[in-house]
Write a protein that holds these residues in place. Sequence first.
Motif, PDB file in Angstrom:
ATOM      1  N   THR A  27       0.834  -1.205   0.000  1.00  0.00           N
ATOM      2  CA  THR A  27       0.000   0.000   0.000  1.00  0.00           C
ATOM      3  C   THR A  27       0.871   1.258   0.000  1.00  0.00           C
ATOM      4  OG1 THR A  27      -0.221  -0.192   2.400  1.00  0.00           O
ATOM      5  CG2 THR A  27      -2.033  -1.046   1.079  1.00  0.00           C
ATOM      6  N   PHE A  75      -6.646   9.913  -4.183  1.00  0.00           N
ATOM      7  CA  PHE A  75      -6.071   8.571  -4.028  1.00  0.00           C
ATOM      8  C   PHE A  75      -4.741   8.599  -3.283  1.00  0.00           C
ATOM      9  CE2 PHE A  75      -9.229   7.877  -7.357  1.00  0.00           C
ATOM     10  CZ  PHE A  75      -9.979   6.954  -6.656  1.00  0.00           C
ATOM     11  N   ILE A  77      -4.313  10.386  -0.628  1.00  0.00           N
ATOM     12  CA  ILE A  77      -4.750  10.321   0.772  1.00  0.00           C
ATOM     13  C   ILE A  77      -5.290   8.935   1.104  1.00  0.00           C
ATOM     14  CG2 ILE A  77      -6.431  11.213   2.428  1.00  0.00           C
ATOM     15  CD1 ILE A  77      -6.224  13.902   0.981  1.00  0.00           C
ATOM     16  N   THR A  78      -6.167   8.452   0.244  1.00  0.00           N
ATOM     17  CA  THR A  78      -6.797   7.161   0.519  1.00  0.00           C
ATOM     18  C   THR A  78      -5.734   6.066   0.630  1.00  0.00           C
ATOM     19  OG1 THR A  78      -8.519   7.986  -0.928  1.00  0.00           O
ATOM     20  CG2 THR A  78      -8.732   5.729  -0.202  1.00  0.00           C
ATOM     21  N   LEU A  79      -4.774   6.110  -0.283  1.00  0.00           N
ATOM     22  CA  LEU A  79      -3.737   5.074  -0.259  1.00  0.00           C
ATOM     23  C   LEU A  79      -2.709   5.326   0.840  1.00  0.00           C
ATOM     24  CD1 LEU A  79      -3.342   4.699  -4.100  1.00  0.00           C
ATOM     25  CD2 LEU A  79      -3.990   2.869  -2.531  1.00  0.00           C
ATOM     26  N   VAL A  81      -3.657   6.138   3.926  1.00  0.00           N
ATOM     27  CA  VAL A  81      -4.267   5.701   5.189  1.00  0.00           C
ATOM     28  C   VAL A  81      -3.835   4.274   5.533  1.00  0.00           C
ATOM     29  CG1 VAL A  81      -6.474   5.076   6.235  1.00  0.00           C
ATOM     30  CG2 VAL A  81      -6.251   7.249   5.036  1.00  0.00           C
ATOM     31  N   ALA A  82      -3.823   3.404   4.527  1.00  0.00           N
ATOM     32  CA  ALA A  82      -3.546   1.985   4.792  1.00  0.00           C
ATOM     33  C   ALA A  82      -2.123   1.759   5.335  1.00  0.00           C
ATOM     34  CB  ALA A  82      -3.796   1.162   3.534  1.00  0.00           C
TER      35      ALA A  82
END
Lengths: 372, 499
Positions: A27, A75, A77-79, A81-82
């Motif tokens: 990730t 994406f 930010i979203t990626l 987080v993991a």
Amino acid sequence: MNLPIPYPDPMPLPAPVWLLRTLLLLTFFLHVLFMNCLLGGTAVALVCTMRRKSSAFSARLAGDIGRLLPSVFAFTITLGVAPLLFLQVMYGHLLYASSILIGVPWLAIIGMVILAYYGSYFFSLKGHEPNGKTTVVLALVVLLLASIAFVYSNNFTLMLAPERWLDLYHSNASGWNLNWLEPSLLPRYLHFVLGALAVSGLGLLVMGLRQREDGYRQWLIAQGSSLFTGTTLLNFGVGFWFLVKLPGPVRLAFVGGNGLATALLGVGMLLPLAAVAHLIMAKAHKSPTRQLAIGISCGLLTVAAMVIMRDVLRNLALAPRFSPNQLPVAPQWSIIVLFVLLFVAGLATLYYMLRKVAIATMMQVAAAQKLQ
Amino acid sequence: MNYPVWQLGFPGGLLIAAVAVLHVFISHFAVGGGAYLVLTERRAYARNDSEMLGYVRHHSKFFVLLTVVLGAVTGVGIWFTIGLVSPEATSSLIHTFVWGWAIEWVFFFVEIAAALIYAYHWDTLDRQTHLIVGWIYFVAAWASLVVINGIITYMLTPGRWLETGNFWDGFFNPTYWPSLCIRTVMAMGLAGMFGLVTAMWERSPLRERVVRWAGWWLVLGIASLLPLSRWYFHDLPSYSRAYFNGAYIAVRHSLRGAAVCAVVALLLTVVFALLRPKMMNPVVVAVLLVAGFGVMGSGEYLREFCRYPYVINSYIYANDVRVGQMEGIVANGVGKSSSWVEASAENPQAYGRQLFVIECASCHSVSGYRAMRRFTRGWDAKFGSEILLHLPVVRETMPPFAGDEHDRAALGSYLASLAPATPSGASEKELGQQVFAIHCALCHSVGGQRRPLDLKGTDPEAIVGIIGTLRDINPDMPPFTGTDAEGRALAVYLSSPSQ
């Protein structure tokens, strides 16, 4: 010396270390690709908006990047987080301590992200007609993103240096600190920022390869090639500086002391050279797609190698004191299986939506061409 | 204690509250707004209402700008903030629920992708596919609520998890279902509320149609809150329910605030959205937003309050000290339990200040929010040290003091130094009243509801005798540490407290 390292969480790890590390690296690799395109892309767009009057292609590229920015931002930010989640499971006790010591800049990341995000939306709406205002907004976005990256570099070096924690805490317990005393801070930061510019060069190459209009296509490929080549070659120097500034035992590990670290460093130097060589060769080819594709692939593999190297560096730096392998493990298999199933379902849903959009877009383009 | 403390000058809990309430307000809109978008779009198709369709398109852009940016980033902001303020609890949550969060991340990813596709491909996708993408968005957004609700409710009511440590026992805990229902209807209500916001940018007669449609969402959302809140209240731990008995001013104010905001929002919506939609205007919408924020903020505050003295019920105290480690800290002292304090025999007050930071500052400030100066006025060091032994008795919301005798003396000395005052009065009774305020009023009242002391008419000499043997009467009472004259004055006051 007794270091103030917090004890790790008394609960066992909810998954084997190999699984957590794989997910962390996978990730993080995806996050880095988007983050590099975001940071490098906004910098490229800024240069383009400043050159908008002398170069029509520059103005056009600024608009094209502008359209992509909000999605790339989302994406990134979203990626992001993991990997932050998986990092906390294994290294949380170190990360929390260092984050608290630089609490103000660390939390300021959230405000800076929000401002930069809205700035990127502004640019995406106005970027096709760049003017002084859009240039200023974009410059602020670049500055904010570069600052965010700097704070990250600070925290991820400070979490490896508990010997500095008590001094920082006693000098300022309100979190107004940065990890200035870290010798590798600046070269590390510059290495990553130059890497981001290089990856955004790869992004330009991809945009060029997808472009139908010949003149613009050639221009994008030329710009992408130059950006990647220039920044990558420069990064060899910065990378050497970074290596020299690493703590002695860690540096030695990368130059023969540790097989994996040394091999990774070798691969990490060969891959970008291969990428640069293919991009240079592509210039001489009439149909350079194959050479470019190999160059881009080598560039992406370089990022993957760097991501793994970064993890190896962290573990080497912590090795005398801590390793996640020391922690007890009690995997929550039922929920892990559910996660995997939902992850696959999520990917399938994503594929379904993107495919529908791609088909619909193609049909629209075909219909428009028919009308012409 | 395991970590350094971020010394903000105000309780870190306030910072969490500020970030969290903003996030919760927007993220609930992000959930309900998905259903609102797709049902409004479907309604527009069914009625062949191109104006309404135009409205949904505008609304979807606003929706993305608010939820994908501010909503999503403040969500990450909560993570950052709790890690800074309560690292021990955050670490525990991450270890217990990392796979829950990983699943939430999958939904989050799908949600963001679907939101962007929905908002930017009105002209690209056919109607049916566009609606499907809208539904995908809503399902993913609601599913992320389904996951995070398990983690939030676990903190208040971990249920069987405390014995089994099993993920599912913690996740499907006693308040899971009522909380999920409350959050879902809140989400639908907020969808209507923000629907009214964007309706203000439309012209009549579309504006009235949208206002009435959005108004129904809001009315149904608010109206469902009362029965669901009762269900939630019923499933709270009994100690938390006791906080609603009127003894806590903050709880009383929050309850009243939530009720007033809900009633105002309901009335305004019924009148201005359902009955007279033409009269709906931006001022009313702004009041509705404030009222909605009030309901949400009060609700979250009450939920957090119900958790005291814990941050994870029966597992980690509100000051980030683990319940299981309390015994060791009391036996060995804070100095041996934390690397972040320096014990100093020469300057106990300086050491006491460090203990205050590590044990009290997550909820108290010195002179701001929940100011200690207000509580400790006139304390002497001995009284400060003694009262620390009885914190959960003084306030049910307080964790016990974690530290040995030396720590207690140092913190007591520091607390006593915050607001030094010598009781004095024109008469003995006046002096007694002040002594009562310093030594007794933390736990007792005269003629009030809180542990009333009714010694009216008792011989002062007999009361002086009682004052000298407080610990024998009740081991939860600290000994009286005032002078003999103050004890005598206190007895006179208690014997005839009326003015």
